[in-house]
Design an enzyme around this catalytic site. Structure first.
Site, PDB file in Angstrom:
ATOM      1  N   CYS A  71       0.791  -1.121  -0.041  1.00  0.00           N
ATOM      2  CA  CYS A  71       0.186  -0.132   0.072  1.00  0.00           C
ATOM      3  C   CYS A  71       0.862   0.989   0.003  1.00  0.00           C
ATOM      4  O   CYS A  71       2.014   1.144  -0.527  1.00  0.00           O
ATOM      5  CB  CYS A  71      -0.987   0.018   1.354  1.00  0.00           C
ATOM      6  SG  CYS A  71      -0.074   0.169   2.763  1.00  0.00           S
ATOM      7  N   ARG A  72       0.291   2.178   0.621  1.00  0.00           N
ATOM      8  CA  ARG A  72       1.319   3.747   0.404  1.00  0.00           C
ATOM      9  C   ARG A  72       2.257   3.315   1.514  1.00  0.00           C
ATOM     10  O   ARG A  72       3.424   3.803   1.238  1.00  0.00           O
ATOM     11  CB  ARG A  72       0.354   4.823   0.472  1.00  0.00           C
ATOM     12  CG  ARG A  72       1.037   6.224   0.720  1.00  0.00           C
ATOM     13  CD  ARG A  72       0.234   7.560   0.706  1.00  0.00           C
ATOM     14  NE  ARG A  72       0.930   8.419   0.464  1.00  0.00           N
ATOM     15  CZ  ARG A  72       1.549   9.488   1.422  1.00  0.00           C
ATOM     16  NH1 ARG A  72       1.247   8.957   2.739  1.00  0.00           N
ATOM     17  NH2 ARG A  72       2.279  10.448   1.086  1.00  0.00           N
TER      18      ARG A  72
END
Length: 119
Positions: A71-72
């Site tokens: 994810c980020r």
């Protein structure tokens, strides 16, 4: 001695990149669509955490594979890895996420195939 909680494993970006490059794992990006469109790892699969928590199934190529989730920053991928492990998948997450992936100079592209960015 206290029992520590167990959960899915975590990989650093270098190990995640190696596994993905050598095709020993499927890289699954669990960010939302807008984030994916702005920039993702070329060849990764996309399935947002919001869809996973709503009960979405894995893409066919990921069903029986070892999953490396990204994810980020590493929070959502850790949640997704935990959820998928509870469902019986072999899943780990990437510490530092896409921010670390970019910091290490690894490839990122947008949906048009141009150099991407992490938002």
């Amino acid at each position: 001695m206290p029992v520590l909680p167990t959960g899915p494993g975590r990989l650093d970006v270098g190990e995640a990149h190696r596994m993905f490059r050598e095709a020993t794992a499927v890289l699954l990006d669990v960010r939302e669509a807008e984030e994916w469109r702005a920039g993702h790892v070329p060849g990764a699969l996309h399935l947002p955490l919001s869809r996973l928590t709503a009960g979405a199934k894995l893409p066919g190529t990921a069903e029986k594979a070892r999953l490396v989730l990204i994810c980020r920053s590493g929070k959502r991928s850790q949640d997704a890895a935990r959820l998928l492990c509870e469902r019986g998948s072999d899943a780990v997450d990437v510490t530092g996420g896409m921010k670390e992936w970019v910091r290490q100079g690894l490839p990122v592209q947008d949906t048009a195939g141009a150099p991407g960015t992490v938002i």
